[in-house]
Scaffold this active site. Structure first.
Site, mmCIF file in Angstrom:
data_model
loop_
_atom_site.group_PDB
_atom_site.id
_atom_site.type_symbol
_atom_site.label_atom_id
_atom_site.label_comp_id
_atom_site.label_asym_id
_atom_site.label_seq_id
_atom_site.Cartn_x
_atom_site.Cartn_y
_atom_site.Cartn_z
ATOM 1 N N ASP A 81 0.848 -1.190 0.000
ATOM 2 C CA ASP A 81 0.000 0.000 0.000
ATOM 3 C C ASP A 81 0.882 1.237 0.000
ATOM 4 O O ASP A 81 1.664 1.462 0.926
ATOM 5 C CB ASP A 81 -0.910 0.011 1.231
ATOM 6 C CG ASP A 81 -2.007 -1.039 1.145
ATOM 7 O OD1 ASP A 81 -2.398 -1.377 0.013
ATOM 8 O OD2 ASP A 81 -2.463 -1.511 2.198
ATOM 9 N N LYS B 130 -16.954 -12.824 9.752
ATOM 10 C CA LYS B 130 -17.155 -11.391 9.931
ATOM 11 C C LYS B 130 -17.654 -10.771 8.619
ATOM 12 O O LYS B 130 -16.955 -10.027 7.953
ATOM 13 C CB LYS B 130 -15.860 -10.698 10.367
ATOM 14 C CG LYS B 130 -16.077 -9.232 10.804
ATOM 15 C CD LYS B 130 -14.782 -8.459 10.863
ATOM 16 C CE LYS B 130 -14.224 -8.103 9.528
ATOM 17 N NZ LYS B 130 -15.040 -7.104 8.777
ATOM 18 N N GLU C 234 -22.661 -9.065 2.373
ATOM 19 C CA GLU C 234 -22.068 -10.398 2.286
ATOM 20 C C GLU C 234 -22.942 -11.438 2.975
ATOM 21 O O GLU C 234 -23.099 -12.555 2.483
ATOM 22 C CB GLU C 234 -20.671 -10.367 2.903
ATOM 23 C CG GLU C 234 -19.663 -9.571 2.068
ATOM 24 C CD GLU C 234 -18.421 -9.182 2.848
ATOM 25 O OE1 GLU C 234 -17.472 -8.692 2.221
ATOM 26 O OE2 GLU C 234 -18.415 -9.351 4.097
ATOM 27 N N GLY D 237 -20.942 0.017 14.185
ATOM 28 C CA GLY D 237 -20.397 -0.998 15.072
ATOM 29 C C GLY D 237 -20.526 -2.397 14.517
ATOM 30 O O GLY D 237 -20.159 -2.673 13.376
ATOM 31 N N VAL E 116 -9.129 2.562 5.763
ATOM 32 C CA VAL E 116 -8.225 1.505 5.332
ATOM 33 C C VAL E 116 -7.759 0.696 6.541
ATOM 34 O O VAL E 116 -7.268 1.259 7.523
ATOM 35 C CB VAL E 116 -7.010 2.086 4.588
ATOM 36 C CG1 VAL E 116 -6.048 0.966 4.198
ATOM 37 C CG2 VAL E 116 -7.459 2.840 3.351
ATOM 38 N N ASP F 213 -9.711 -5.209 9.153
ATOM 39 C CA ASP F 213 -8.650 -6.115 9.584
ATOM 40 C C ASP F 213 -8.268 -5.854 11.041
ATOM 41 O O ASP F 213 -7.969 -6.787 11.793
ATOM 42 C CB ASP F 213 -7.422 -5.951 8.693
ATOM 43 C CG ASP F 213 -7.727 -6.251 7.237
ATOM 44 O OD1 ASP F 213 -8.521 -7.182 6.979
ATOM 45 O OD2 ASP F 213 -7.186 -5.559 6.359
ATOM 46 N N VAL G 26 -14.305 -3.915 17.845
ATOM 47 C CA VAL G 26 -14.903 -2.624 17.468
ATOM 48 C C VAL G 26 -13.979 -1.474 17.863
ATOM 49 O O VAL G 26 -13.809 -0.508 17.115
ATOM 50 C CB VAL G 26 -16.292 -2.468 18.117
ATOM 51 C CG1 VAL G 26 -16.825 -1.047 17.933
ATOM 52 C CG2 VAL G 26 -17.276 -3.477 17.518
#
Length: 318
Positions: A14, A185, A190, A229, A252, A256, A280
């Site tokens: 990145d 997750k 999704e 959240g 970004v 993860d 969170v």
């Protein structure tokens, strides 16, 4: 401490910078670029390092960019297990327009992995010693890789007793779930595709997540709700964890970071409700930093303590 391994099938370097203003057809003078290792599992490994867990990052690496990727991770103290590829490791570009603080993210697709390189990935996992207690498979698949490859990973994890945490999308996610995983997750989109529903809201998401759990395909579903959240669903618990309000600079690495927070807490033996709160907190803390920078540990800890103080003693079941 648990043995944690992360898997990144489509890693990236990145590259981020800041421009005074983005104007078409003009030469734009940018600030000195910042280079960071990227890709789902790699970011999870980097975030775990910040929290105090040493994990091993398994990922593909090719060409000069692949060498740089390895060096960046080594510089951060992350243990690496690269799988060499003929194709060069991809690079992403992120630029912030300083005139309005808007962020532009340019993600490159990566390149096709040869069949023998895909088999080498599986062989690398099979050769790990000791066998991981937790395997985090996160990020996109490279072009041309069949979604069933994620199912093969899930099958291997189950066969060796590794708890698989999956953060991917679409058919790759479905393939993993078909084999059975420990924690998912997904975001709302999704999750809706996973259960074959046109659209979900926060109320119907719990039922969708519970259908996966009741089918024996997963133990924990944490539905990512972005700025709202997350929604936690297990066999016995159901709870919405609202995200704390922070000044957002970049998203970004937030997802993860959230995964890393949950993995860290679960490896410590914390209850799942606390684990999701730490997730969170880490995700929210990551959004406080510009570019591709992950969270600062102090920020994550403060947000985590704030969330703990507001944690209800009981949870509602639908």
């Amino acid at each position: 401490m648990k043995n944690v391994v992360t898997l990144t099938l489509n890693p990236a370097i990145d590259k981020s910078t800041v421009a005074p203003q983005i104007v078409p057809d003009h030469k734009i003078r940018c600030s000195t670029p910042k280079f960071e290792a990227g890709g789902g599992g790699i970011n999870v490994a980097r975030a775990l390092k910040r929290l105090g867990i040493d994990s091993k990052a398994v990922f593909t690496a090719g060409g000069p960019p692949g060498e740089i990727l390895q060096q960046l991770l080594t510089n951060e103290g992350v243990a690496i297990q690269p799988v060499r590829t003929e194709a060069w490791t991809r690079e992403n570009f992120i630029v912030v327009d300083a005139s309005n603080n808007q962020q532009y993210r340019f993600g490159m697709p990566g390149r096709v992995l040869l069949e023998e390189e895909q088999e080498q990935l599986l062989a690398t996992l099979a050769a790990l010693s000791p066998v991981p207690d937790v395997l985090v498979a996160s990020g996109s698949l490279p072009p041309g890789m069949e979604p069933e490859f994620m199912g093969r990973i899930a099958h291997w994890a189950r066969s060796v007793g590794a708890k698989l945490i999956v953060d991917t999308s679409d058919k790759a996610l479905q393939s993993a779930v078909n084999e059975g995983v420990f924690l998912l997750k997904p975001n709302l989109g999704e999750l809706s595709r996973l259960v074959g529903t046109e659209a979900l809201d926060t109320e119907s998401a719990a039922d969708a997540a519970r259908s996966i759990i009741n089918a024996g395909k997963c133990e924990i579903v944490v539905v990512s709700l972005g700025a709202n959240g997350a929604y936690l669903v297990t066999k016995d618990e159901e709870e919405h964890i609202a995200a704390p309000c922070v000044k957002k600079r970049s998203t970004v690495g937030a997802g993860d970071s959230m995964v890393a927070g949950m993995v860290f807490a679960l490896c410590q033996g914390r209850p799942v409700r606390e684990a999701v709160r730490l997730g969170v907190a880490c995700g929210s803390a990551a959004t406080m930093n510009s570019g591709t920078e992950l969270f600062h540990q102090d920020d994550a800890e403060k947000l985590f303590q704030w969330l703990l103080r507001r944690m209800p003693q009981t949870v509602m079941m639908s």
